[in-house]
Scaffold this active site. Structure first.
Site, PDB file in Angstrom:
ATOM      1  N   THR A 127       0.815  -1.221   0.000  1.00  0.00           N
ATOM      2  CA  THR A 127       0.000   0.000   0.000  1.00  0.00           C
ATOM      3  C   THR A 127       0.848   1.271   0.000  1.00  0.00           C
ATOM      4  O   THR A 127       0.361   2.326  -0.412  1.00  0.00           O
ATOM      5  CB  THR A 127      -0.924   0.045   1.222  1.00  0.00           C
ATOM      6  OG1 THR A 127      -0.118   0.018   2.408  1.00  0.00           O
ATOM      7  CG2 THR A 127      -1.896  -1.123   1.228  1.00  0.00           C
ATOM      8  N   GLU A 147      -3.945  -6.083  -1.325  1.00  0.00           N
ATOM      9  CA  GLU A 147      -3.083  -4.995  -0.878  1.00  0.00           C
ATOM     10  C   GLU A 147      -2.507  -5.355   0.491  1.00  0.00           C
ATOM     11  O   GLU A 147      -3.252  -5.720   1.405  1.00  0.00           O
ATOM     12  CB  GLU A 147      -3.861  -3.681  -0.780  1.00  0.00           C
ATOM     13  CG  GLU A 147      -4.247  -3.080  -2.125  1.00  0.00           C
ATOM     14  CD  GLU A 147      -3.127  -2.238  -2.755  1.00  0.00           C
ATOM     15  OE1 GLU A 147      -2.026  -2.163  -2.165  1.00  0.00           O
ATOM     16  OE2 GLU A 147      -3.383  -1.660  -3.841  1.00  0.00           O
ATOM     17  N   ASP A 190       5.652  -2.305  -6.688  1.00  0.00           N
ATOM     18  CA  ASP A 190       5.134  -3.130  -5.597  1.00  0.00           C
ATOM     19  C   ASP A 190       4.774  -4.539  -6.093  1.00  0.00           C
ATOM     20  O   ASP A 190       4.448  -4.697  -7.266  1.00  0.00           O
ATOM     21  CB  ASP A 190       3.918  -2.446  -4.936  1.00  0.00           C
ATOM     22  CG  ASP A 190       2.746  -2.199  -5.884  1.00  0.00           C
ATOM     23  OD1 ASP A 190       2.941  -1.580  -6.935  1.00  0.00           O
ATOM     24  OD2 ASP A 190       1.636  -2.651  -5.556  1.00  0.00           O
TER      25      ASP A 190
HETATM   26 ZN   LIG Z   1      -0.035  -1.812  -6.576  1.00  0.00          ZN
END
Ligand SMILES: [Zn+2]
Length: 262
Positions: A44, A105, A162
């Protein structure tokens, strides 16, 4: 009798009008599967409170949010509904993956830039345990292929990093969830490539075969370097400089060969 039957049909039709069409589910097709074919992992880059607020009140969302401490798993969007977590995205020629994926997430600050360079935040063990259990459950229920459990950086390597180089992808491999290159084969190929490093066009071809969207310019442009870095962040986490090298070539070669059943 006939009038009784007619009345019954009439009542059924009328009640059907009141509560939607009457559906008879007696028969089921043999040929069917889940609409969910990808599982996408994110961090996140925010603390829990901000993550929750963003994912519940803003234009972005995800099916699951995994807190760090305590490692509680929240479901914010039903799995059968679409969440907005992937953005412009592609893998193996398929794109706009929000429509076909479940997003997870994970609360993690991502990175911060210091005088000594960029520092990436590690993940807590209990949080990863929770992620692994969640991934296993989702994959089993939707029959998601191992090569379609991916990071945001895999499906959007020009925009996203990410879940980052500290996310323990090897743990997912050890749990039997994702493919992982066999170390002995990697060592053997690396010895070959150390003598003669393949050119950039070779890397671009292999990265594309692996699933990435990558330019086919034959040049180490910014876009190609970003894709190499995304690959390295997953399979060679101690160095992800985006530069072609023998170990990266070997890892890529072995993964592509394994996917082809070789
Ligand atoms: Zn992402």
């Amino acid at each position: 009798m006939r009038s009784f039957l007619a009345a019954s049909i009439l009542i059924a039709l009328l009640s059907g009008c009141a509560s939607g069409p009457l559906i008879d589910t007696t028969y089921q097709s043999r040929s069917q599967g889940s609409r969910v074919t990808f599982l996408i992992l994110h961090y996140t880059a925010l603390d829990f409170a901000k993550s929750l607020r963003t994912l519940t009140e803003d234009e972005v969302s995800s099916h699951y949010l995994v807190n760090d401490d305590p490692p509680v798993v929240y479901r914010l969007v039903d799995e059968w509904r679409r969440a907005n977590h992937a953005g412009v995205s592609a893998w193996a020629g398929l794109n706009q993956l929000n429509a076909t994926s479940i997003g997870i997430e994970i609360v993690n600050p991502g990175y911060r830039d210091t005088a000594e360079g960029r520092v990436w935040a590690s993940y807590r063990g209990a949080q990863i345990d929770a992620v692994v259990a969640l991934v296993k459950d989702i994959v089993a229920r939707h029959d998601i292929r191992p090569d379609r459990i991916l990071g945001h950086s895999d499906i959007a390597p020009q925009r996203k990093q990410d879940p980052g180089p500290r996310f323990p992808w090897k743990r997912l491999a050890d749990e039997g969830l994702i493919p992982w290159p066999d170390p002995a084969r990697v060592s053997a190929r690396e010895a070959v490539y150390r003598d003669r490093l393949p050119d950039v066009a070779w890397f671009q071809q292999k990265l594309a075969q692996h699933g990435f969207t990558v330019p086919r310019t034959g040049q180490l442009d910014r876009e190609t370097s970003n894709v190499i870095a995304a690959f390295q962040m997953k399979y060679r986490q101690d160095r992800f400089d985006g530069l072609p090298d023998a170990e990266t070539a070997a890892l890529l070669d072995v993964l592509v060969a394994m996917a082809a059943g070789r």
